[in-house]
Design an enzyme around this catalytic site. Structure first.
Site, mmCIF file in Angstrom:
data_model
loop_
_atom_site.group_PDB
_atom_site.id
_atom_site.type_symbol
_atom_site.label_atom_id
_atom_site.label_comp_id
_atom_site.label_asym_id
_atom_site.label_seq_id
_atom_site.Cartn_x
_atom_site.Cartn_y
_atom_site.Cartn_z
ATOM 1 N N LYS A 174 44.655 -96.980 11.834
ATOM 2 C CA LYS A 174 44.242 -95.777 12.548
ATOM 3 C C LYS A 174 43.546 -94.857 11.549
ATOM 4 C CE LYS A 174 46.101 -91.794 15.052
ATOM 5 N NZ LYS A 174 47.236 -91.232 15.770
ATOM 6 N N LYS A 207 41.871 -98.360 15.699
ATOM 7 C CA LYS A 207 41.584 -97.111 16.400
ATOM 8 C C LYS A 207 40.815 -96.168 15.481
ATOM 9 C CE LYS A 207 43.951 -93.107 18.203
ATOM 10 N NZ LYS A 207 45.166 -92.379 18.292
HETATM 11 C C1 PBG Z 1 48.948 -89.002 18.093
HETATM 12 C C2 PBG Z 1 47.751 -89.634 18.676
HETATM 13 C C3 PBG Z 1 46.410 -89.214 18.637
HETATM 14 C C4 PBG Z 1 45.696 -90.081 19.445
HETATM 15 C C5 PBG Z 1 46.598 -91.012 19.930
HETATM 16 N N1 PBG Z 1 47.854 -90.727 19.421
HETATM 17 C C6 PBG Z 1 45.788 -88.034 18.011
HETATM 18 C C7 PBG Z 1 45.754 -87.879 16.556
HETATM 19 O O1 PBG Z 1 46.110 -88.753 15.780
HETATM 20 O O2 PBG Z 1 45.370 -86.776 16.168
HETATM 21 C C8 PBG Z 1 44.218 -89.999 19.749
HETATM 22 C C9 PBG Z 1 43.808 -90.652 21.017
HETATM 23 C C10 PBG Z 1 42.457 -90.278 21.498
HETATM 24 O O3 PBG Z 1 41.682 -89.569 20.834
HETATM 25 O O4 PBG Z 1 42.134 -90.709 22.611
HETATM 26 N N2 PBG Z 1 49.171 -89.218 16.774
#
Ligand code: PBG
Length: 345
Positions: A213, A266
């Site tokens: 991520k 992601k």
């Molecule tokens: C929480 C999380 C996030 C997303 C999914 N889980 C936000 C982040 O890490 O700030 C983003 C999902 C999206 O942008 O659709 N940690």
């Protein structure tokens, strides 16, 4: 005698034949021919629809930066949405919670009466066959908006956080979640969650790990949707640097070693090369998250009449599958599945 190459055969038979040997257009002449030789499919059963649930009642409020996406209260408003998703043949949902109160430890995240826990119970009661995946993170529940607990200096504490992520996972699985999806990007979080689940006799609950991520600006609209923007600093000390791809392999390997059942890349679109690299290296089911910013950009351009939304969405989802993802988490899941259904005979 040496065998003749194609060019030699054709040149001995004249100019017309040479031109006709390789004609890719032959297979593009009709919809039926193109369908016959199509290499990649996007089936709604491989799509996951993210859902935002919010404390309160009779709430269905649109998220400003994500037209067509709503926050639901865990009552008949949510029931209706979930039943529609199930009837469209979508593979599952990914739940995010907006609690009514936040604190420095994000305690609503692991409360048995928490918003996500109540939503899971309700969904599993009404739609027991729908796959319910719950996001395991703290940023929506902490008053500072970071994905873990902080020390005096305001730094995210890894090992204290993963203990809490284990607690959250157990409470979500007890409420009925089918899959736990940790997204906090803490080191060893998958192991901590696996151990916590196993100790609670929840050894059958799978983990879908957000294994690579990135620290991405494409999460902007989500943070508005979930109210999870960090009140200071950024997430670069725990989420990955967008310039790295070898690190994605390393992160994924660590999660696989710790017991992840499904791995993830992601965001998706600026990271198709990462999806491909991870696909080549690992044989676990691979998910890709087509994130909020990727959704909002398309919606904004479509609302302005600048692009053909349906065709763009088809292209985007196919590109993610082509790169190697098995599962796509996407805010377009319902739209796509609706069109897919209409195409059915
Ligand atoms: C929480 C999380 C996030 C997303 C999914 N889980 C936000 C982040 O890490 O700030 C983003 C999902 C999206 O942008 O659709 N940690």
């Amino acid at each position: 005698m040496a065998t003749l190459t194609k060019t030699e055969i054709s040149s001995s038979e004249g100019k017309v034949n040479r031109r006709s040997l390789e004609r890719p257009r032959r297979l593009r002449q009709s919809f039926a021919l193109r369908s016959l030789v199509s290499e990649t499919d996007v089936n709604p059963r491989n799509l996951v629809m993210p859902i935002f649930v919010k404390d309160g009642s009779h709430i269905k409020e649109q998220i400003d930066s994500m037209p067509g996406i709503f926050r639901f209260s865990p009552d008949e408003y949510l029931d209706k949405e979930i039943s529609e998703i199930q009837s469209l043949g979508i593979g599952g949902i990914l739940l995010f919670g907006l609690p009514s109160k936040k604190d420095s430890f994000g305690s609503e995240a692991y409360s048995d009466k928490g918003i996500v826990q109540r939503a899971i119970e309700r969904i599993k009661q009404n739609n027991p066959d729908l796959v319910v995946i719950s996001d395991d993170c703290m940023c929506e529940y902490t008053d500072h908006g970071h994905c873990g607990v902080l020390n005096q200096k305001g730094e995210v504490q890894n090992d204290k956080t993963i203990e809490l992520l284990g607690k959250i996972a157990v409470s979500q699985a007890k409420a009925g979640a089918d899959i736990i999806a940790p997204s906090a990007m803490m080191d060893n979080q998958v192991l901590a969650i696996r151990e916590a689940l196993d100790l609670a006799d929840l050894e059958s609950t799978p983990i879908m790990s957000y294994s690579s991520k990135y620290a991405s600006a494409f999460y902007g609209p989500f943070r508005e949707a979930a109210g999870s923007t960090p009140s200071f600093g950024d997430r670069k000390s725990y989420q990955m640097d967008p310039s790295n791809v070898r690190e994605a392999i390393r992160e994924t390997r660590l999660d696989v070693e710790q017991g992840a059942d499904i791995i993830m890349v992601k965001p998706a679109l600026s990271y198709l090369d990462v999806i491909r690299a991870v696909r080549r290296e690992f044989d676990l089911p691979l998910a890709a998250y087509n994130v909020s910013g990727e959704y909002s950009m398309i919606k904004a351009a479509a609302i302005n009449g600048w692009i053909d939304e349906d065709r763009i969405v088809d292209e985007v989802l196919h590109s993610i599958r082509r790169a190697g993802a098995d599962i796509i988490i996407t805010y377009f899941a319902k739209d796509y599945a609706r069109r897919w259904k209409n195409l059915e005979p």
